[in-house]
Design a protein around this motif. Structure first.
Motif, PDB file in Angstrom:
ATOM      1  N   PHE A 141       0.836  -1.209   0.000  1.00 57.73           N
ATOM      2  CA  PHE A 141       0.000   0.000   0.000  1.00 57.73           C
ATOM      3  C   PHE A 141       0.869   1.256   0.000  1.00 57.73           C
ATOM      4  O   PHE A 141       0.609   2.210  -0.740  1.00 57.73           O
ATOM      5  N   TYR A 142       1.926   1.262   0.811  1.00 56.67           N
ATOM      6  CA  TYR A 142       2.803   2.431   0.868  1.00 56.67           C
ATOM      7  C   TYR A 142       3.578   2.607  -0.441  1.00 56.67           C
ATOM      8  O   TYR A 142       3.814   3.729  -0.886  1.00 56.67           O
ATOM      9  N   THR A 143       3.952   1.505  -1.067  1.00 58.35           N
ATOM     10  CA  THR A 143       4.600   1.606  -2.382  1.00 58.35           C
ATOM     11  C   THR A 143       3.654   2.216  -3.404  1.00 58.35           C
ATOM     12  O   THR A 143       4.043   3.096  -4.190  1.00 58.35           O
ATOM     13  N   SER A 144       2.408   1.771  -3.380  1.00 58.83           N
ATOM     14  CA  SER A 144       1.407   2.306  -4.306  1.00 58.83           C
ATOM     15  C   SER A 144       1.145   3.779  -4.028  1.00 58.83           C
ATOM     16  O   SER A 144       1.019   4.583  -4.967  1.00 58.83           O
ATOM     17  N   LEU A 145       1.076   4.140  -2.746  1.00 59.36           N
ATOM     18  CA  LEU A 145       0.841   5.537  -2.381  1.00 59.36           C
ATOM     19  C   LEU A 145       2.006   6.416  -2.815  1.00 59.36           C
ATOM     20  O   LEU A 145       1.808   7.517  -3.357  1.00 59.36           O
ATOM     21  N   LYS A 146       3.234   5.929  -2.608  1.00 61.50           N
ATOM     22  CA  LYS A 146       4.419   6.687  -3.040  1.00 61.50           C
ATOM     23  C   LYS A 146       4.403   6.894  -4.552  1.00 61.50           C
ATOM     24  O   LYS A 146       4.679   7.997  -5.039  1.00 61.50           O
ATOM     25  N   ASN A 147       4.063   5.854  -5.293  1.00 61.99           N
ATOM     26  CA  ASN A 147       4.009   5.980  -6.751  1.00 61.99           C
ATOM     27  C   ASN A 147       2.922   6.958  -7.185  1.00 61.99           C
ATOM     28  O   ASN A 147       3.088   7.690  -8.167  1.00 61.99           O
ATOM     29  N   ASN A 148       1.807   6.978  -6.468  1.00 57.82           N
ATOM     30  CA  ASN A 148       0.756   7.938  -6.793  1.00 57.82           C
ATOM     31  C   ASN A 148       1.232   9.369  -6.583  1.00 57.82           C
ATOM     32  O   ASN A 148       0.887  10.276  -7.358  1.00 57.82           O
ATOM     33  N   VAL A 149       2.012   9.598  -5.533  1.00 60.19           N
ATOM     34  CA  VAL A 149       2.564  10.930  -5.290  1.00 60.19           C
ATOM     35  C   VAL A 149       3.514  11.329  -6.421  1.00 60.19           C
ATOM     36  O   VAL A 149       3.485  12.469  -6.918  1.00 60.19           O
ATOM     37  N   ILE A 150       4.358  10.376  -6.853  1.00 65.63           N
ATOM     38  CA  ILE A 150       5.260  10.646  -7.977  1.00 65.63           C
ATOM     39  C   ILE A 150       4.457  10.947  -9.237  1.00 65.63           C
ATOM     40  O   ILE A 150       4.767  11.888  -9.987  1.00 65.63           O
ATOM     41  N   TRP A 151       3.422  10.157  -9.485  1.00 61.48           N
ATOM     42  CA  TRP A 151       2.538  10.409 -10.627  1.00 61.48           C
ATOM     43  C   TRP A 151       1.965  11.817 -10.561  1.00 61.48           C
ATOM     44  O   TRP A 151       1.945  12.551 -11.555  1.00 61.48           O
ATOM     45  N   LEU A 152       1.487  12.190  -9.384  1.00 63.53           N
ATOM     46  CA  LEU A 152       0.828  13.490  -9.231  1.00 63.53           C
ATOM     47  C   LEU A 152       1.793  14.636  -9.508  1.00 63.53           C
ATOM     48  O   LEU A 152       1.460  15.588 -10.229  1.00 63.53           O
ATOM     49  N   LEU A 153       2.988  14.562  -8.960  1.00 59.93           N
ATOM     50  CA  LEU A 153       3.951  15.647  -9.126  1.00 59.93           C
ATOM     51  C   LEU A 153       4.421  15.777 -10.569  1.00 59.93           C
ATOM     52  O   LEU A 153       4.471  16.879 -11.126  1.00 59.93           O
ATOM     53  N   LEU A 154       4.759  14.650 -11.195  1.00 60.86           N
ATOM     54  CA  LEU A 154       5.295  14.698 -12.553  1.00 60.86           C
ATOM     55  C   LEU A 154       4.200  14.906 -13.595  1.00 60.86           C
ATOM     56  O   LEU A 154       4.450  15.498 -14.653  1.00 60.86           O
ATOM     57  N   TYR A 155       2.996  14.434 -13.309  1.00 63.04           N
ATOM     58  CA  TYR A 155       1.897  14.591 -14.266  1.00 63.04           C
ATOM     59  C   TYR A 155       1.525  16.059 -14.451  1.00 63.04           C
ATOM     60  O   TYR A 155       1.012  16.448 -15.512  1.00 63.04           O
ATOM     61  N   LEU A 156       1.788  16.866 -13.421  1.00 59.85           N
ATOM     62  CA  LEU A 156       1.483  18.301 -13.529  1.00 59.85           C
ATOM     63  C   LEU A 156       2.352  18.992 -14.577  1.00 59.85           C
ATOM     64  O   LEU A 156       2.051  20.127 -14.972  1.00 59.85           O
ATOM     65  N   LEU A 157       3.421  18.333 -15.026  1.00 59.31           N
ATOM     66  CA  LEU A 157       4.233  18.897 -16.107  1.00 59.31           C
ATOM     67  C   LEU A 157       3.445  19.018 -17.399  1.00 59.31           C
ATOM     68  O   LEU A 157       3.813  19.796 -18.287  1.00 59.31           O
TER      69      LEU A 157
END
Length: 299
Positions: free
Chosen positions: A70-86
């Motif tokens: 779950f924490y791995t998935s949550l971390k990846n979602n945060v990475i997705w969110l930050l980079l997707y804003l590009l």
């Protein structure tokens, strides 16, 4: 005249909009609002989706706190969110480039618009071939410079970033469309006034054009945030959550737990869905509050 007919005649202008909205509101309630409450209800049970439910309260949420996946998935979602804003500034600059009257601009618009109309499944397959360490175009180009092939989708260090790069391609095209629509509504008188005040280049963009693109920017942010948090199809097509589950996000992990052969734990999957929904609502509420404050301060 009956009382109902008299009431309708007296309130026709006030009631007519609600009659037009009623079918949409009904569908929204049935397919969005009610399932949200059902998901929260299911998350309080231990249930395989077929047999009898066993009420366990918040045990599924307690289990999440000790779940490394779950924490791995949550971390990846945060990475997705930050980079997707590009995708938002990228879409803006592409729109500024395409908002010109030059030879062949329609062809350029079609090429940039193309990623938006194709399926995410196709995007995933194209980028999976692009990253292929044996014959993929990326590694062919790297080989020309003497760089060893990189198995992007099989390397825990690069896999999430490789999938995000694939997702940014159509998302940038979507933001570009929003900004092209917004640029068509930019007041030419304000542009001319800015030129008279010697505003050029970045100053013109920052002080004259961007303030008029706030509605388009707001929609682009909300849609991009939602797209990042609900990312699923590219991960399923390109890696199926691998290698070793390192590319999972919350939506994919929810699917694995609730519907795949690894889980059939509907209650646990629903708990993950509730967490994802709450994260999404926090971001959207923040942007709505900020937009509302800016609009009220401008009155």
């Amino acid at each position: 005249m009956s009382s109902l007919a008299a009431y309708w005649k007296a309130n026709q202008l006030r009631l007519t909009p609600w009659l037009f909205l009623a079918p949409g509101m009904f569908m929204f309630a049935v397919y969005v609002i009610i399932p949200i409450f059902q998901s929260f209800s299911i998350s309080l049970y231990d249930w395989d989706g077929l047999g009898a439910r066993t009420f366990i309260g918040f045990d599924n949420y307690v289990e999440l706190t000790d779940d490394e996946a779950f924490y791995t998935s949550l971390k990846n979602n945060v990475i997705w969110l930050l980079l997707y804003l590009l995708a938002i500034p990228a879409g803006l600059f592409v729109a500024l480039f395409l908002n010109q009257t030059v030879t062949g601009i329609r062809l350029y618009k079609s090429l940039f618009f193309f990623p938006f109309v194709i399926s995410q499944v196709v995007v995933g397959l194209v980028f999976a071939w692009f990253y292929d360490p044996s014959y993929g175009l990326m590694n062919v180009v790297l080989g020309l410079f003497g760089v060893e092939p990189i198995a992007v989708l099989a390397d825990e260090r690069f896999v999430t970033y490789g999938i995000i790069a694939a997702g940014l391609w159509p998302q940038t095209a979507y933001c570009m469309i929003l900004y092209l629509t917004g640029l068509n509504a930019v007041d030419p008188e304000q542009i001319e006034a800015g030129r008279l005040d010697n505003a050029k280049g970045w100053r013109m963009l920052w002080y004259v054009i961007l303030p008029q693109l706030k509605p388009a920017t707001f929609i682009a942010i909300v849609v991009t945030v939602i797209g990042a948090l609900r990312s699923f199809d590219l991960i399923s097509i390109m890696t199926d959550g691998g290698p070793y589950g390192t590319s999972r996000v919350l939506a994919f992990y929810m699917y694995e737990q609730a519907f795949s052969e690894y889980g059939f734990r509907m209650g646990y999957g629903a708990a993950i869905a509730v967490v994802l929904f709450l994260i999404m609502m926090i971001y959207i509420a923040y942007f709505l509050r900020r937009m509302w404050r800016e609009e009220t301060e401008g009155l």
